[in-house]
Design a protein around this motif. Structure first.
Motif, PDB file in Angstrom:
ATOM      1  N   ALA A   1     -32.485 -24.599  36.700  1.00 23.88           N
ATOM      2  CA  ALA A   1     -31.074 -24.223  36.797  1.00 23.88           C
ATOM      3  C   ALA A   1     -30.235 -25.289  37.496  1.00 23.88           C
ATOM      4  O   ALA A   1     -29.020 -25.351  37.304  1.00 23.88           O
ATOM      5  N   ILE A   2     -30.863 -26.126  38.311  1.00 22.68           N
ATOM      6  CA  ILE A   2     -30.123 -27.123  39.088  1.00 22.68           C
ATOM      7  C   ILE A   2     -30.873 -28.446  39.017  1.00 22.68           C
ATOM      8  O   ILE A   2     -32.103 -28.474  38.956  1.00 22.68           O
ATOM      9  N   SER A   3     -30.127 -29.560  38.997  1.00 25.06           N
ATOM     10  CA  SER A   3     -30.740 -30.883  38.927  1.00 25.06           C
ATOM     11  C   SER A   3     -31.265 -31.295  40.298  1.00 25.06           C
ATOM     12  O   SER A   3     -30.918 -30.709  41.334  1.00 25.06           O
ATOM     13  N   VAL A   4     -32.091 -32.334  40.308  1.00 25.74           N
ATOM     14  CA  VAL A   4     -32.592 -32.866  41.569  1.00 25.74           C
ATOM     15  C   VAL A   4     -31.442 -33.282  42.473  1.00 25.74           C
ATOM     16  O   VAL A   4     -31.391 -32.934  43.658  1.00 25.74           O
ATOM     17  N   ASP A   5     -30.488 -34.031  41.925  1.00 23.15           N
ATOM     18  CA  ASP A   5     -29.375 -34.512  42.755  1.00 23.15           C
ATOM     19  C   ASP A   5     -28.522 -33.357  43.267  1.00 23.15           C
ATOM     20  O   ASP A   5     -28.067 -33.367  44.421  1.00 23.15           O
ATOM     21  N   GLY A   6     -28.307 -32.362  42.432  1.00 21.13           N
ATOM     22  CA  GLY A   6     -27.547 -31.194  42.881  1.00 21.13           C
ATOM     23  C   GLY A   6     -28.262 -30.460  43.995  1.00 21.13           C
ATOM     24  O   GLY A   6     -27.644 -30.017  44.979  1.00 21.13           O
ATOM     25  N   ALA A   7     -29.573 -30.314  43.858  1.00 23.81           N
ATOM     26  CA  ALA A   7     -30.351 -29.631  44.880  1.00 23.81           C
ATOM     27  C   ALA A   7     -30.411 -30.440  46.173  1.00 23.81           C
ATOM     28  O   ALA A   7     -30.356 -29.876  47.277  1.00 23.81           O
ATOM     29  N   LEU A   8     -30.516 -31.760  46.057  1.00 16.95           N
ATOM     30  CA  LEU A   8     -30.530 -32.603  47.253  1.00 16.95           C
ATOM     31  C   LEU A   8     -29.194 -32.531  47.996  1.00 16.95           C
ATOM     32  O   LEU A   8     -29.162 -32.529  49.234  1.00 16.95           O
ATOM     33  N   LEU A   9     -28.094 -32.453  47.253  1.00 16.20           N
ATOM     34  CA  LEU A   9     -26.781 -32.306  47.896  1.00 16.20           C
ATOM     35  C   LEU A   9     -26.703 -31.012  48.695  1.00 16.20           C
ATOM     36  O   LEU A   9     -26.209 -30.989  49.828  1.00 16.20           O
ATOM     37  N   LYS A  10     -27.176 -29.911  48.122  1.00 19.81           N
ATOM     38  CA  LYS A  10     -27.168 -28.631  48.833  1.00 19.81           C
ATOM     39  C   LYS A  10     -28.062 -28.695  50.067  1.00 19.81           C
ATOM     40  O   LYS A  10     -27.708 -28.186  51.140  1.00 19.81           O
ATOM     41  N   THR A  11     -29.211 -29.329  49.926  1.00 21.89           N
ATOM     42  CA  THR A  11     -30.152 -29.439  51.038  1.00 21.89           C
ATOM     43  C   THR A  11     -29.571 -30.297  52.154  1.00 21.89           C
ATOM     44  O   THR A  11     -29.659 -29.947  53.340  1.00 21.89           O
ATOM     45  N   ALA A  12     -28.968 -31.419  51.779  1.00 19.94           N
ATOM     46  CA  ALA A  12     -28.375 -32.318  52.776  1.00 19.94           C
ATOM     47  C   ALA A  12     -27.195 -31.658  53.480  1.00 19.94           C
ATOM     48  O   ALA A  12     -27.031 -31.800  54.699  1.00 19.94           O
ATOM     49  N   LYS A  13     -26.373 -30.940  52.739  1.00 25.74           N
ATOM     50  CA  LYS A  13     -25.218 -30.254  53.333  1.00 25.74           C
ATOM     51  C   LYS A  13     -25.676 -29.256  54.390  1.00 25.74           C
ATOM     52  O   LYS A  13     -25.134 -29.190  55.493  1.00 25.74           O
ATOM     53  N   ASN A  14     -26.711 -28.484  54.062  1.00 29.61           N
ATOM     54  CA  ASN A  14     -27.238 -27.517  55.023  1.00 29.61           C
ATOM     55  C   ASN A  14     -27.825 -28.222  56.241  1.00 29.61           C
ATOM     56  O   ASN A  14     -27.619 -27.787  57.387  1.00 29.61           O
ATOM     57  N   PHE A  15     -28.530 -29.330  56.018  1.00 28.88           N
ATOM     58  CA  PHE A  15     -29.117 -30.089  57.132  1.00 28.88           C
ATOM     59  C   PHE A  15     -28.032 -30.594  58.076  1.00 28.88           C
ATOM     60  O   PHE A  15     -28.152 -30.471  59.298  1.00 28.88           O
ATOM     61  N   LEU A  16     -26.976 -31.160  57.508  1.00 27.35           N
ATOM     62  CA  LEU A  16     -25.900 -31.725  58.348  1.00 27.35           C
ATOM     63  C   LEU A  16     -25.147 -30.636  59.103  1.00 27.35           C
ATOM     64  O   LEU A  16     -24.673 -30.875  60.222  1.00 27.35           O
ATOM     65  N   GLU A  17     -25.064 -29.463  58.534  1.00 29.43           N
ATOM     66  CA  GLU A  17     -24.360 -28.363  59.185  1.00 29.43           C
ATOM     67  C   GLU A  17     -25.176 -27.731  60.303  1.00 29.43           C
ATOM     68  O   GLU A  17     -24.603 -27.155  61.242  1.00 29.43           O
ATOM     69  N   HIS A  18     -26.513 -27.825  60.210  1.00 25.88           N
ATOM     70  CA  HIS A  18     -27.363 -27.108  61.160  1.00 25.88           C
ATOM     71  C   HIS A  18     -28.267 -28.020  61.985  1.00 25.88           C
ATOM     72  O   HIS A  18     -29.127 -27.517  62.726  1.00 25.88           O
TER      73      HIS A  18
END
Length: 319
Positions: free
Chosen positions: A300-317
């Motif tokens: 459902a989601i590309s590698v780059d899309g998933a990495l963006l979501k993962t990185a966003k969560n990491f930077l926020e927390h």
């Protein structure tokens, strides 16, 4: 449709719960060893003793049509048990079989079991990805216990008629990921030079969103019954490429030194980090053509899309 979820406090289970509790097609019941302080109004929770050979699952299973079994004794880096295989078997084999036997007795139609690619093995040769129908060769106690649980479930399905679906994910990443994946993000975010720029391996990964999407697909798809599925993002990356794309998702440059793989492996062995070197330098690929064809499914989601979501969560927390 009433669904019982185990392992809802874990990385994958929590994501499955978040998805299903907001889906009007499902009435979700989650089993916990310790009840959460607060839950969604659409979620029903129940308390169980855990994955034990004598746990009574009859009340949680009442009226349930599908079980999604994510709970497990997971692979740990610093094992403290004197007999790790016995500990894994108690939870992952005996505890799982206890749940499945009572599920069959209670009239559950389908049992979805979250297994592991470690059932297949630890490493693949170039151009020889694992397939769902390969002969399993688990090498560590965790992988052995997962394979034995699969075999017990398949035997139970043949005896009772309850459908069993087995999913073997590769390394799962996504918002909130821990362990080595999070460490790599932290190193990249701090601008630490890493001697990992010359790695030419190939590894399959699966984004949390993609794994959850497949699990949900297996709840209702008729072709999923009594099948084994491998799952990935359908794009394999070298460790070096993963780090570069991870850094891009973080908005940071990647300082990767092109150390030769043989030298990196040698240093790792001298430092007693052979297992870590294998994960960084070795290949582990899976072929998901069966999953895509039989279930008419695609990530459902590309590698780059998933990495963006993962990185966003990491930077926020990040701490």
């Amino acid at each position: 449709m009433r669904v019982l979820l185990t392992g809802a406090s874990g990385f994958v289970g929590a994501a499955v719960q978040a998805h299903l509790q907001d889906d009007p097609r499902f009435a979700l019941r989650s089993a916990y060893r310790q009840l959460p302080v607060s839950v969604s109004p659409r979620l029903q929770v129940c308390q169980v003793a855990g994955l034990e050979s004598d746990t009574d699952w009859r009340v949680p299973l009442e009226g349930v049509e599908v079980v999604i079994h994510c709970a497990a004794r997971v692979h740990v880096m610093n094992e403290r048990e004197a007999d790790p295989l016995a500990a894994f078997r108690r939870a992952n084999v005996q505890g799982t079989l206890r749940l499945a036997e009572q599920a069959a007795q209670c009239g559950v139609r389908r049992f979805i079991y979250l297994s592991s690619i470690k059932v297949n093995g630890e490493e693949t040769l170039p151009g020889r990805p694992y397939t769902a129908d390969d002969q399993p060769v688990p090498l560590d106690p965790y992988g052995v216990s997962k394979r034995e649980a699969e075999q017990a479930l398949q035997a139970l399905a043949a005896k009772t008629g309850m459908e069993v679906v087995i999913i073997r994910p590769v390394l799962v990443y996504g918002p909130g990921v821990k362990a080595n994946f999070r460490s790599m993000m932290a190193w990249l975010n701090r601008g630490v030079p890493l001697p990992l720029g010359g790695i030419t391996n190939k590894r399959s990964l699966v984004a949390l969103d993609n794994l959850v999407d497949l699990i949900v697909t297996c709840i209702h798809h008729p072709a999923a019954a009594n099948q084994v599925f491998l799952v990935s993002d359908d794009e394999d990356l070298s460790t070096s490429e993963l780090l570069r794309r991870m850094a891009q998702a973080l908005g940071r440059p990647a300082y990767l030194l092109p150390l030769q793989m043989w030298l990196l492996n040698g240093i790792a062995q001298l430092l007693g980090k052979k297992a870590m070197s294998q994960r960084l330098c070795g290949s582990l690929q899976v072929d998901i053509e069966k999953t895509k064809a039989l279930l008419e499914w695609s990530p459902a989601i590309s590698v780059d899309g998933a990495l963006l979501k993962t990185a966003k969560n990491f930077l926020e927390h990040r701490v």
